[in-house]
Motif scaffolding. Structure first.
Motif, PDB file in Angstrom:
ATOM      1  N   ALA A 278       6.823   2.613   4.313  1.00 13.17           N
ATOM      2  CA  ALA A 278       7.776   1.730   4.957  1.00 13.17           C
ATOM      3  C   ALA A 278       8.563   2.177   6.119  1.00 13.17           C
ATOM      4  N   GLY A 279       8.641   3.389   6.554  1.00 10.31           N
ATOM      5  CA  GLY A 279       8.979   3.778   8.018  1.00 10.31           C
ATOM      6  C   GLY A 279      10.621   3.982   7.662  1.00 10.31           C
ATOM      7  N   PRO A 280      11.175   4.674   8.711  1.00 13.61           N
ATOM      8  CA  PRO A 280      12.700   5.173   8.489  1.00 13.61           C
ATOM      9  C   PRO A 280      13.652   3.897   8.344  1.00 13.61           C
ATOM     10  N   SER A 281      13.168   2.672   8.867  1.00 10.61           N
ATOM     11  CA  SER A 281      14.001   1.629   8.909  1.00 10.61           C
ATOM     12  C   SER A 281      13.363   0.589   7.694  1.00 10.61           C
ATOM     13  N   LEU A 282      12.583   0.762   7.002  1.00  9.95           N
ATOM     14  CA  LEU A 282      11.956   0.022   6.091  1.00  9.95           C
ATOM     15  C   LEU A 282      11.458  -0.968   7.028  1.00  9.95           C
ATOM     16  N   GLU A 283      10.992  -1.178   8.242  1.00 11.54           N
ATOM     17  CA  GLU A 283      10.538  -2.214   8.889  1.00 11.54           C
ATOM     18  C   GLU A 283       8.905  -2.655   8.343  1.00 11.54           C
ATOM     19  N   ARG A 284       8.192  -1.846   7.629  1.00  7.50           N
ATOM     20  CA  ARG A 284       6.732  -2.017   7.269  1.00  7.50           C
ATOM     21  C   ARG A 284       6.790  -2.372   5.996  1.00  7.50           C
ATOM     22  N   PRO A 285       6.063  -3.688   5.579  1.00  8.81           N
ATOM     23  CA  PRO A 285       5.838  -4.176   4.422  1.00  8.81           C
ATOM     24  C   PRO A 285       5.122  -3.400   3.430  1.00  8.81           C
ATOM     25  N   PHE A 286       4.888  -3.518   2.408  1.00 10.72           N
ATOM     26  CA  PHE A 286       4.184  -3.058   1.360  1.00 10.72           C
ATOM     27  C   PHE A 286       2.523  -2.768   2.079  1.00 10.72           C
ATOM     28  N   PRO A 287       1.857  -1.935   1.811  1.00 13.12           N
ATOM     29  CA  PRO A 287       0.740  -1.954   2.356  1.00 13.12           C
ATOM     30  C   PRO A 287      -0.407  -3.035   1.754  1.00 13.12           C
ATOM     31  N   VAL A 288      -1.191  -3.622   2.638  1.00  8.01           N
ATOM     32  CA  VAL A 288      -2.428  -4.541   1.935  1.00  8.01           C
ATOM     33  C   VAL A 288      -3.285  -3.857   1.139  1.00  8.01           C
ATOM     34  N   VAL A 289      -3.809  -4.642  -0.161  1.00  5.01           N
ATOM     35  CA  VAL A 289      -4.683  -3.770  -0.906  1.00  5.01           C
ATOM     36  C   VAL A 289      -5.960  -4.632  -0.912  1.00  5.01           C
ATOM     37  N   LEU A 290      -7.094  -3.823  -0.232  1.00  6.23           N
ATOM     38  CA  LEU A 290      -8.345  -4.228   0.203  1.00  6.23           C
ATOM     39  C   LEU A 290      -9.489  -3.959  -0.977  1.00  6.23           C
ATOM     40  N   PHE A 291     -10.177  -4.937  -1.301  1.00 11.14           N
ATOM     41  CA  PHE A 291     -11.134  -4.490  -2.469  1.00 11.14           C
ATOM     42  C   PHE A 291     -12.527  -4.854  -1.557  1.00 11.14           C
ATOM     43  N   VAL A 292     -13.507  -3.841  -1.592  1.00 12.59           N
ATOM     44  CA  VAL A 292     -14.616  -4.104  -1.014  1.00 12.59           C
ATOM     45  C   VAL A 292     -15.745  -3.895  -2.064  1.00 12.59           C
ATOM     46  N   PHE A 293     -16.526  -5.050  -2.261  1.00 10.62           N
ATOM     47  CA  PHE A 293     -17.584  -5.147  -3.373  1.00 10.62           C
ATOM     48  C   PHE A 293     -18.906  -4.764  -3.060  1.00 10.62           C
ATOM     49  N   ALA A 294     -19.408  -3.841  -3.553  1.00 11.58           N
ATOM     50  CA  ALA A 294     -20.774  -3.332  -2.873  1.00 11.58           C
ATOM     51  C   ALA A 294     -21.791  -3.527  -4.004  1.00 11.58           C
TER      52      ALA A 294
END
Length: 364
Positions: A278-294
């Motif tokens: 999130a960074g020192p000031s909690l400025e970043r949201p929770f990371p996106v979760v990406l699913f790749v179907f192979a």
């Protein structure tokens, strides 16, 4: 190149020290040998990627040269080009665990016509004593990975953001159960991100362990994107829908885990994901979760599995609110690029629309 973050160093995302093996059990990295420390991996700049390959560097090209001094000079130049990327090849294998020569060329020498320079670098590393890389042959293809000595030398270079828990790719390369194809699909995903300039290949971490109240979460990959945000990446070839949803629920548990630690006068206690991403000031949201179907033999095509996953994943607690989940297929990703509108957001109200990575909604 984006500089990979080091653990617990804000404001850039950090990565936990423990990395689980594919079987779920962490494995300690080998300690650098005295020889490895003394030798210290020399990572030098690649040759100019826009320059053409030296004459004769592609062994499949016909040549009209007669044996003599000019021929020896040409061979020396090609061998030197392989030596120039020796360090980059070793570091890439240490990060990604395994790769083919074609994948390494796409990451390190994208403008070269052939894989000769990469293959020379691999043979250079193989001829070390002890060997720094190993290879497995299957179906007229070679799969390369770091040996314990190679991991030790890569660690001694100081170029890896985290070395604890790294494992060689030998077991994956030799696997006959689809594990190798899963690993290669992850590398193809790394290549797609790299070619689209969404993330450098050096900014990926493979199978990094994350603690949750429901057990350890081990994403297939964690990537630091060019905009400073992070993303979790999951590759699916043969996993059942129940297991996919169970893993998504593990992300939900990780996102909603209570804060740990006591905090201090300057800040309140933080959860693991806040401390890490999130960074020192909690400025970043929770990371996106990406699913790749192979693609996978004897399985439904990736587009069918992707659609079925959407039907099940939208029922998971925080999806479409505190958790942003998006999917694509590996053929679409490699054809159009990671920065193209290839990502379909999971959740009610999004339908079949596909978006670019930068246009995905932010988790709240």
């Amino acid at each position: 190149m984006t500089t990979a973050p080091t653990p617990n160093t804000p404001p850039h995302p950090a990565y936990p020290a423990a990395t689980a093996s594919p079987a779920g059990s962490p494995a300690a990295s080998p300690a650098p040998s005295p020889a490895a420390v003394g030798r210290r991996l020399s990572v030098v700049a690649d040759q100019n990627p826009n320059s053409p390959a030296p004459a004769g560097c592609n062994s499949s090209s016909p040549s009209t040269d007669v044996p003599g001094e000019a021929s020896r000079v040409r061979k020396t130049a090609a061998a030197k080009a392989g030596a120039d990327i020796r360090g980059e090849v070793l570091l890439t294998l240490a990060q990604l665990r395994l790769a083919t020569p074609s994948q390494l060329k796409a990451l390190l020498l994208p403008h070269q016509q052939g894989t000769d320079h990469v293959r020379r670098a691999l043979r250079n590393l193989l001829d070390e004593s002890p060997a720094l890389v190993g290879r497995t042959h299957r179906a007229q293809q070679s799969y390369w990975y770091c040996t314990p000595a190679g991991l030790a030398e890569a660690a001694a270079s100081g170029e890896l953001a985290s070395t604890t828990g790294r494992t060689t790719g030998k077991r994956i390369a030799a696997s006959k159960t689809g594990l190798r194809e899963h690993g290669l699909a992850l590398v193809d995903t790394v290549v797609a991100f790299h070619q689209s300039q969404v993330a450098e290949h050096a900014d990926w971490r493979v199978e990094v362990a994350h603690p949750t109240p429901a057990g350890t979460l081990v994403p297939d990959g964690v990537v630091l994107l060019a905009d400073g945000a992070s993303a979790f990446v999951e590759i699916d070839r043969t996993m059942s829908y129940a297991r996919l949803v169970a893993k998504l629920e593990r992300y939900d548990a990780y996102r909603n885990a209570p804060a740990s630690g006591r905090g201090n006068a300057a800040r309140a206690p933080r959860s693991h994901w806040q401390e890490t991403y999130a960074g020192p000031s909690l400025e970043r949201p929770f990371p996106v979760v990406l699913f790749v179907f192979a693609p996978a033999p004897r399985r439904a095509v990736p587009t069918t599995r992707e659609a079925a996953f959407h039907e099940r994943a939208r029922r998971v607690g925080s999806v479409n609110y505190r958790l942003t989940v998006a999917t694509t297929t590996l053929p679409r990703l490699t054809h159009d690029g990671a920065d193209a509108p290839v990502w379909r957001v999971v959740g009610n109200g999004h339908g079949e629309e596909r978006r670019a990575l930068a246009a995905l909604p932010k988790a709240r």
